[in-house]
Every structure is written in structure tokens, then in C-alpha cells.
Design an enzyme around this catalytic site. Structure first.
Site, PDB file in Angstrom:
ATOM      1  N   HIS A   1       4.935   5.578  11.631  1.00  0.00           N
ATOM      2  CA  HIS A   1       4.435   5.482  10.255  1.00  0.00           C
ATOM      3  C   HIS A   1       3.464   6.671  10.089  1.00  0.00           C
ATOM      4  CE1 HIS A   1       3.226   3.997   6.455  1.00  0.00           C
ATOM      5  NE2 HIS A   1       2.850   2.768   6.773  1.00  0.00           N
TER       6      HIS A   1
ATOM      7  N   LYS B   1      25.919  -3.336   0.370  1.00  0.00           N
ATOM      8  CA  LYS B   1      27.393  -3.350   0.246  1.00  0.00           C
ATOM      9  C   LYS B   1      28.052  -2.607   1.399  1.00  0.00           C
ATOM     10  CE  LYS B   1      26.949  -1.993  -4.259  1.00  0.00           C
ATOM     11  NZ  LYS B   1      27.399  -1.364  -5.489  1.00  0.00           N
TER      12      LYS B   1
ATOM     13  N   ARG C   1      11.108   3.496   3.650  1.00  0.00           N
ATOM     14  CA  ARG C   1      10.778   2.513   4.699  1.00  0.00           C
ATOM     15  C   ARG C   1      12.044   1.720   4.995  1.00  0.00           C
ATOM     16  NH1 ARG C   1       5.579  -1.239   4.654  1.00  0.00           N
ATOM     17  NH2 ARG C   1       4.723   0.809   5.186  1.00  0.00           N
TER      18      ARG C   1
ATOM     19  N   ARG D   1       0.801  -1.218   0.000  1.00  0.00           N
ATOM     20  CA  ARG D   1       0.000   0.000   0.000  1.00  0.00           C
ATOM     21  C   ARG D   1       0.838   1.275   0.000  1.00  0.00           C
ATOM     22  NH1 ARG D   1      -2.753  -4.025   1.722  1.00  0.00           N
ATOM     23  NH2 ARG D   1      -0.740  -4.577   2.574  1.00  0.00           N
ATOM     24  N   THR D   2       1.804   1.358   0.907  1.00  0.00           N
ATOM     25  CA  THR D   2       2.496   2.640   1.083  1.00  0.00           C
ATOM     26  C   THR D   2       3.282   2.998  -0.167  1.00  0.00           C
ATOM     27  OG1 THR D   2       2.660   2.053   3.407  1.00  0.00           O
ATOM     28  CG2 THR D   2       3.950   3.950   2.680  1.00  0.00           C
TER      29      THR D   2
HETATM   30  N1   CP Z   1      -0.395  -0.135   5.806  1.00  0.00           N
HETATM   31  C1   CP Z   1       0.813  -0.347   5.275  1.00  0.00           C
HETATM   32  O1   CP Z   1       1.821   0.278   5.639  1.00  0.00           O
HETATM   33  O2   CP Z   1       0.812  -1.309   4.296  1.00  0.00           O
HETATM   34  P1   CP Z   1       2.095  -1.762   3.471  1.00  0.00           P
HETATM   35  O3   CP Z   1       3.021  -2.470   4.446  1.00  0.00           O
HETATM   36  O4   CP Z   1       1.574  -2.688   2.411  1.00  0.00           O
HETATM   37  O5   CP Z   1       2.749  -0.541   2.914  1.00  0.00           O
END
Ligand code: CP
Length: 305
Positions: A134, A85, A106, A56-57
């Protein structure tokens, strides 16, 4: 409507006015999407760096950029980047900042977002740093709550599952704590209770919360925020197996209840599929809201909203 921050790593950076402004721009972005998009970010490039899995993100950030006329480049998986590396996050970010106009990342390590933001020459957005924060998920969650319940002040939310490692519940708690008379019911096994960084925030602000191990005690709230027990955060796989399905919500739990069901997704069985057809099951609408909210953030951090 520029935000008074260059980078977004934590919801603790945001005031209520900032949050309300993002929600307002997100509502406008929904209209932009309905009209077929815009050229607001034409010529701008987003770097989407995902060193932990995401559906999603990452895809909603990339879609958001495309819908505003910009483009996106991605690096997915630690093993395909020079971090593998031995390159430091600091060097990686300073280089990618030469190629692109805005970065989202991320990473599995808590604190990695602050490290990256500390050196980034372009706006940086935390797309999840281990069990840390998040913030963009929290913003789309709060946008969803406002749309589903028509209010934020006075909301009673029940959070269920992995509250210890769940970065989405940490970020959302700090953000909802900006609103008036918000109440939290925290349902988790004792091994996965909400960390002190969040409960001390509640205590400092006199925010009402109760902690329980029983899902049934949280079903009279406005919002039921289910979460996944996260295998990737456990050192002991037997403990994960024991806890992973402690709470399984099904349609019978919700009979006669008005509670709106949310989940950041992915789910691994903690919401039975018989809940999906209920009008109060909001988790797929919640995922959709990620587009408008991320469009708003990209535009605002690039000074274009
Ligand atoms: N909700 C969320 O962060 O989903 P993903 O891990 O798929 O990005």
C-alpha cells in the site's frame, strides 16, 4: 519534478531522493490546499477502481484530484464491474486507460497491481493489493512521521498487530529502511509475525529490529504504529476472534510517554477512544496528510509538479 517511474506499485521502487522529493511536493501541496486549490490538473481524469472496501484511500484520491482542478470517476465493488463477469484485470485496465489519464486500483489479490501496471497505457498507482503493498499509505505515513517528529533518520518505530497481512507495515518498512539508523520493534502474536520478505530486507541492510509478543516492550520508541487484525485475510474465523484484540492500547499505557501514536485506520478496538484526546494521538492528522501526499503523486506522475 517528475518521478523516474511511470507506475507506483511498491515502495521498493522508490529511492531516498524520490521519497524526499515526494515529501517536498506534498508540503507544497498543503499550501495549495490552504489557498483554495489549483488548476494544475485541469482536464485530467482519475479512475479510482476499488474492488475492496475503502474510505480514506478512495475519497482522499478523489479529493486530491478535485483540489488540483481535475476530476474523478470511480468503480466500487467487484460485483458492479465486468471483473465479476470474468473480464481479466489486464483487459479492464487497458480499457479504462482509454477513458482516463491516471488510474488507482485496490484489489484483494497480492500481485494484481503489478499485473495492472504491466499493461496500463496511463500512469497506474497501487491503492492496496491484498496483503502485498500500500505504497501511498506508506508515503503519507512517512510524511506524518517527519511532521510529528521533525526527522526520519534515527527514528525508532514500534509496529503492532497484524504484521503478517498488514500491507501498510510492509510498505512502510521498505520506505523507512532508506533512512539512516532507523530501528524497528515488531510486536505481534506469533501467528502474525512480519513476513520474511521484510525481515530479509532488514537483514540485508543491517537494519536493527527486535520481535516480541509484548506491547509494553515497544512503548519507548518515537512512533507507535498500531494496526488492525484483518478479518478479511483469515480463513479461520475462530482464529481471527482469538487474535483480533490481543493488543488494546489505552491512555494508561501512554502515561509519561512521549511516543506518537499512528494507525492507518480503520480501527476495530485496538486503540481505545481515551487515547484520541492526547496530543500525541496523530492518527486523524495522519489521515488528513493523505490528501497532500496523493496530490503530490498525481501531479508528479502526470508530469505536472
Ligand atoms: N488506510 C486505509 O487504507 O484506509 P481505507 O481502507 O479506508 O482506504
Amino acid at each position: 519534478m517528475p518521478l523516474p517511474i511511470k507506475h507506483l506499485t511498491s515502495t521498493k521502487q522508490l529511492s531516498r531522493d524520490d521519497t524526499d522529493a515526494i515529501l517536498q511536493v506534498a508540503a507544497e501541496m498543503e499550501e495549495v490546499v490552504e489557498k483554495g486549490g489549483s488548476e494544475m490538473l485541469k482536464g485530467k481524469i482519475l479512475a479510482a477502481l476499488f474492488y475492496e472496501p475503502s474510505t480514506r484511500t478512495r475519497l482522499s484520491f478523489e479529493s486530491a484530484m478535485h483540489r488540483l482542478g481535475g476530476s474523478a470517476v470511480s468503480a466500487v465493488g467487484m460485483q458492479f464491474s465486468s471483473l465479476y463477469k470474468g473480464e481479466t484485470i489486464e483487459d479492464t485496465i487497458q480499457v479504462i486507460g482509454q477513458y482516463t489519464d491516471i488510474i488507482c486500483m485496490r484489489h484483494p489479490d497480492q500481485g494484481s497491481a503489478d499485473t495492472a501496471a504491466g499493461v496500463s497505457p496511463v500512469p497506474f498507482i497501487n491503492a492496496g493489493d491484498g496483503p502485498g503493498q500500500h505504497p501511498t499509505q506508506a508515503l503519507l505515513d512517512i510524511f506524518t512521521i517527519q511532521k510529528e517528529c521533525d526527522k526520519l533518520d534515527g527514528i525508532h518505530i514500534t509496529m503492532v498487530g497484524d504484521l503478517k497481512f498488514g500491507r501498510t507495515v510492509h510498505s512502510l518498512s521498505f520506505l523507512l529502511g532508506l533512512y539512516k539508523d532507523v530501528k524497528f520493534t515488531l510486536v505481534s502474536p506469533k501467528e502474525l509475525v512480519m513476513p520474511e520478505k521484510v525481515t530479509s530486507f532488514f537483514d540485508e541492510r543491517n537494519i536493527s529490529y527486535v520481535q516480541t509478543e509484548h506491547l509494553e516492550e515497544g512503548l519507548d520508541a518515537d512512533i507507535l504504529y498500531m494496526t488492525r487484525v484483518q478479518q478479511e485475510r483469515f480463513k479461520d474465523s475462530a482464529e481471527f476472534e482469538r487474535l483480533k484484540l490481543k493488543y488494546v492500547l489505552n491512555a494508561k499505557h501512554l502515561k509519561g510517554k512521549k511516543i506518537t501514536v499512528m494507525h492507518p485506520l480503520p480501527r476495530i478496538g485496538e486503540i481505545a477512544t481515551d487515547v484520541d484526546a492526547l496530543p500525541t494521538a496523530a492518527y486523524f492528522r495522519e489521515a488528513r496528510n493523505g490528501i497532500a501526499v496523493r496530490m503530490a503523486l498525481l501531479a508528479m506522475l502526470l508530469g505536472k509538479a
